[in-house]
Design a protein around this motif. Structure first.
Motif, short mmCIF file in Angstrom:
data_model
loop_
_atom_site.label_atom_id
_atom_site.label_comp_id
_atom_site.label_asym_id
_atom_site.label_seq_id
_atom_site.Cartn_x
_atom_site.Cartn_y
_atom_site.Cartn_z
N LEU A 262 0.13 0.56 -6.55
CA LEU A 262 0.06 -0.59 -5.64
C LEU A 262 -0.61 -0.22 -4.33
O LEU A 262 -0.29 -0.79 -3.29
CB LEU A 262 1.48 -1.11 -5.37
CG LEU A 262 2.07 -1.97 -6.49
CD1 LEU A 262 3.56 -2.18 -6.28
CD2 LEU A 262 1.36 -3.32 -6.56
N THR A 263 -1.53 0.70 -4.34
CA THR A 263 -2.24 1.11 -3.13
C THR A 263 -2.84 -0.11 -2.42
O THR A 263 -3.53 -0.91 -3.03
CB THR A 263 -3.35 2.11 -3.47
OG1 THR A 263 -2.76 3.22 -4.12
CG2 THR A 263 -4.07 2.57 -2.22
N GLY A 264 -2.51 -0.24 -1.13
CA GLY A 264 -3.07 -1.35 -0.36
C GLY A 264 -2.26 -2.61 -0.44
O GLY A 264 -2.61 -3.61 0.18
N HIS A 265 -1.14 -2.60 -1.21
CA HIS A 265 -0.31 -3.79 -1.34
C HIS A 265 1.11 -3.47 -0.88
O HIS A 265 1.65 -2.41 -1.19
CB HIS A 265 -0.27 -4.27 -2.80
CG HIS A 265 -1.61 -4.69 -3.31
ND1 HIS A 265 -2.12 -5.95 -3.11
CD2 HIS A 265 -2.56 -4.00 -3.98
CE1 HIS A 265 -3.32 -6.02 -3.66
NE2 HIS A 265 -3.61 -4.86 -4.19
N ARG A 266 1.69 -4.38 -0.16
CA ARG A 266 3.06 -4.18 0.29
C ARG A 266 4.03 -4.44 -0.85
O ARG A 266 3.74 -5.18 -1.78
CB ARG A 266 3.38 -5.13 1.45
CG ARG A 266 2.59 -4.83 2.72
CD ARG A 266 2.98 -5.79 3.83
NE ARG A 266 2.26 -5.51 5.05
CZ ARG A 266 2.37 -6.23 6.16
NH1 ARG A 266 3.18 -7.28 6.19
NH2 ARG A 266 1.68 -5.91 7.24
N ARG A 267 5.20 -3.84 -0.71
CA ARG A 267 6.25 -4.09 -1.68
C ARG A 267 6.62 -5.57 -1.67
O ARG A 267 6.68 -6.20 -0.62
CB ARG A 267 7.49 -3.25 -1.32
CG ARG A 267 8.54 -3.23 -2.39
CD ARG A 267 9.78 -2.48 -1.93
NE ARG A 267 10.53 -3.27 -0.96
CZ ARG A 267 11.73 -2.95 -0.53
NH1 ARG A 267 12.30 -1.84 -0.92
NH2 ARG A 267 12.35 -3.71 0.34
N ALA A 268 6.87 -6.14 -2.86
CA ALA A 268 7.25 -7.55 -2.95
C ALA A 268 8.54 -7.79 -2.17
O ALA A 268 9.45 -6.95 -2.19
CB ALA A 268 7.43 -7.95 -4.41
N PRO A 269 8.67 -8.96 -1.47
CA PRO A 269 9.88 -9.24 -0.71
C PRO A 269 11.15 -9.22 -1.57
O PRO A 269 12.24 -8.93 -1.07
CB PRO A 269 9.62 -10.64 -0.14
CG PRO A 269 8.14 -10.81 -0.18
CD PRO A 269 7.67 -10.02 -1.35
N SER A 270 11.01 -9.53 -2.85
CA SER A 270 12.18 -9.58 -3.74
C SER A 270 12.52 -8.22 -4.34
O SER A 270 13.47 -8.10 -5.12
CB SER A 270 11.93 -10.58 -4.87
OG SER A 270 10.78 -10.21 -5.61
N ALA A 271 11.76 -7.17 -4.02
CA ALA A 271 12.01 -5.85 -4.59
C ALA A 271 13.39 -5.35 -4.21
O ALA A 271 13.88 -5.59 -3.10
CB ALA A 271 10.94 -4.86 -4.12
N ASP A 272 14.03 -4.65 -5.13
CA ASP A 272 15.36 -4.11 -4.85
C ASP A 272 15.29 -3.05 -3.77
O ASP A 272 14.44 -2.17 -3.79
CB ASP A 272 15.94 -3.49 -6.13
CG ASP A 272 16.31 -4.53 -7.16
OD1 ASP A 272 16.41 -5.72 -6.80
OD2 ASP A 272 16.50 -4.15 -8.33
N SER A 273 16.23 -3.13 -2.83
CA SER A 273 16.33 -2.13 -1.78
C SER A 273 16.99 -0.87 -2.34
O SER A 273 17.57 -0.88 -3.43
CB SER A 273 17.16 -2.66 -0.62
OG SER A 273 18.51 -2.84 -1.03
N ALA A 274 16.92 0.22 -1.57
CA ALA A 274 17.58 1.46 -1.99
C ALA A 274 19.08 1.24 -2.13
O ALA A 274 19.71 1.77 -3.05
CB ALA A 274 17.29 2.56 -0.98
N ALA A 275 19.68 0.43 -1.24
CA ALA A 275 21.12 0.17 -1.32
C ALA A 275 21.46 -0.59 -2.60
O ALA A 275 22.48 -0.31 -3.25
CB ALA A 275 21.58 -0.62 -0.10
N MET A 276 20.63 -1.56 -2.98
CA MET A 276 20.88 -2.31 -4.22
C MET A 276 20.78 -1.40 -5.43
O MET A 276 21.60 -1.49 -6.36
CB MET A 276 19.88 -3.47 -4.34
CG MET A 276 20.09 -4.57 -3.33
SD MET A 276 18.78 -5.83 -3.39
CE MET A 276 19.15 -6.62 -4.96
N ILE A 277 19.80 -0.50 -5.44
CA ILE A 277 19.65 0.42 -6.57
C ILE A 277 20.83 1.37 -6.65
O ILE A 277 21.35 1.66 -7.74
CB ILE A 277 18.32 1.18 -6.47
CG1 ILE A 277 17.14 0.23 -6.70
CG2 ILE A 277 18.27 2.33 -7.47
CD1 ILE A 277 17.08 -0.40 -8.09
#
Length: 290
Positions: free
Chosen positions: A52-67
C-alpha cells in the motif's frame, strides 16, 4: 507462536502476488519486493509485505488494541466451534497443497485453522491493518500476509487460489471470482441476527441486519452460485472481562470508548452465556461470460 528471527516472504508467495501498479511479477531484492519496472515494496521486519505504498490505512482498519483484544478472545477458545467448522469445510473444498487467500485476515486465527487442516497449503492474508498483518504471519508457519485494501483490485494472479476465506470481512465479489480457479470455492462467514443477542441492548451494540445473508447472496449472485449454507450456533460462557474483549474486537469498538464500555459491562453483564450465531456459506464461481 513465540517470536523469533524475522521471516522473509516465501518463494511460493511470489507465485501469488503481483505488482499492484503494473501487474508484473515480483522478486526479492535488497529486503524488498520489486517488479521489472522497479516498483519497490518494503518487507516489514515482522515478515509481511506492504503493498500500500503511498496510501493511508483505511479508516475502518483494525487498531492494534482491537487486534490484541481479538487475539486474546480467540486464544481463550470461545469461538473454537467456528474455527473447527471452517477448517472442516475447507478440508473438503481444497486440495492439501492449496493456495488459500484470506480477505480481511484479522489475527489470522481462522486462516491458521484452515492451514492445519490442509497440510501442504499456503495461506495469504490481505488486510490494511499493520497489527493484523503482524498477527497473521505469527499465526502459522505457512501463513503469509500482504498489506492491501480488499475493496480495490487485488495484487494477486488471476486463477491462482483454490480457496478464498471471508470471515466477518468486506466482500469484493469480482475479485473473489477473478483470483479463484474455476473449480475453487469461496467460504464466507457472517453473523446472524441472533448473534450476541443477550448483549445488544445492555451494551448498545450495533445490530445485525436480519437480511444480511439475503443481501450477501444478491451481491455475489452474478459471479457465484450458492452451493450450501450451514448454520452454526453455540453458547460460550463469558466473564465480564471476556465481554469487554469481545466488544473491543468488534466494529462497535469504533463507536464506544474503552472506559465507557467497561462501565456498561460492569453495570449490566454478570458472567453469562451468550449466543454465538453464524451462517457459514460455500459459493462456487460461475463460468466467465464468453
Amino acid at each position: 507462536m513465540p517470536s523469533g528471527p524475522a521471516r522473509l516472504p516465501s518463494d511460493r508467495l511470489l507465485t501469488v502476488l503481483t505488482c499492484p501498479l503494473c501487474r508484473s511479477v515480483l522478486t526479492r531484492a535488497d529486503g524488498a519486493l520489486r517488479c521489472p519496472a522497479r516498483h519497490t515494496f518494503d518487507i516489514a521486519r515482522h515478515g509481511y509485505v506492504s503493498l500500500l505504498t503511498g496510501h493511508r490505512r483505511a479508516p475502518s482498519a483494525d487498531s492494534a488494541a482491537m487486534i490484541r483484544s481479538r487475539a486474546a478472545f480467540l486464544r481463550a477458545g470461545h469461538y473454537d466451534p467456528l474455527a473447527r467448522a471452517v477448517a472442516d469445510l475447507a478440508a473438503g473444498l481444497a486440495p492439501a497443497d492449496a493456495t488459500v487467500l484470506d480477505a480481511g485476515a484479522g489475527t489470522g486465527h481462522h486462516l491458521a485453522a484452515v492451514l492445519d487442516a490442509l497440510p501442504g497449503a499456503l495461506g495469504v492474508g490481505l488486510d490494511t491493518s499493520p497489527a493484523a498483518l503482524r498477527a497473521t504471519v505469527r499465526a502459522h508457519p505457512r501463513a503469509e500476509a500482504a498489506g492491501w485494501d480488499v475493496w480495490r483490485p487485488w495484487p494477486v494472479r488471476t486463477g491462482c487460489a483454490h480457496l478464498v476465506l471471508n470471515v466477518f470481512a468486506p466482500r469484493n465479489g469480482p475479485e473473489f471470482h477473478r483470483v479463484l480457479a474455476p473449480d475453487g470455492a469461496l467460504l464466507v462467514v457472517t453473523p446472524t441476527a441472533r448473534h450476541l443477542r443477550e448483549l445488544r441492548e445492555p451494551l448498545g451494540l450495533l445490530t445485525v441486519d436480519p437480511r444480511k445473508e439475503e443481501r450477501l447472496r444478491r451481491t455475489l449472485s452474478a459471479a457465484f452460485r450458492l452451493e450450501r449454507t450451514e448454520p452454526l450456533e453455540f453458547t460460550p460462557a463469558l466473564t465480564a472481562e471476556d465481554v469487554v474483549g469481545l466488544v473491543a474486537m468488534s466494529p462497535t469498538a469504533h463507536h464506544l470508548d474503552a472506559a465507557r464500555l467497561r462501565e456498561r459491562v460492569g453495570r449490566a453483564v454478570p458472567p453469562v452465556r451468550v449466543t454465538a450465531s453464524f451462517a457459514v456459506s460455500v459459493y462456487r464461481p460461475r463460468a466467465a461470460a464468453q
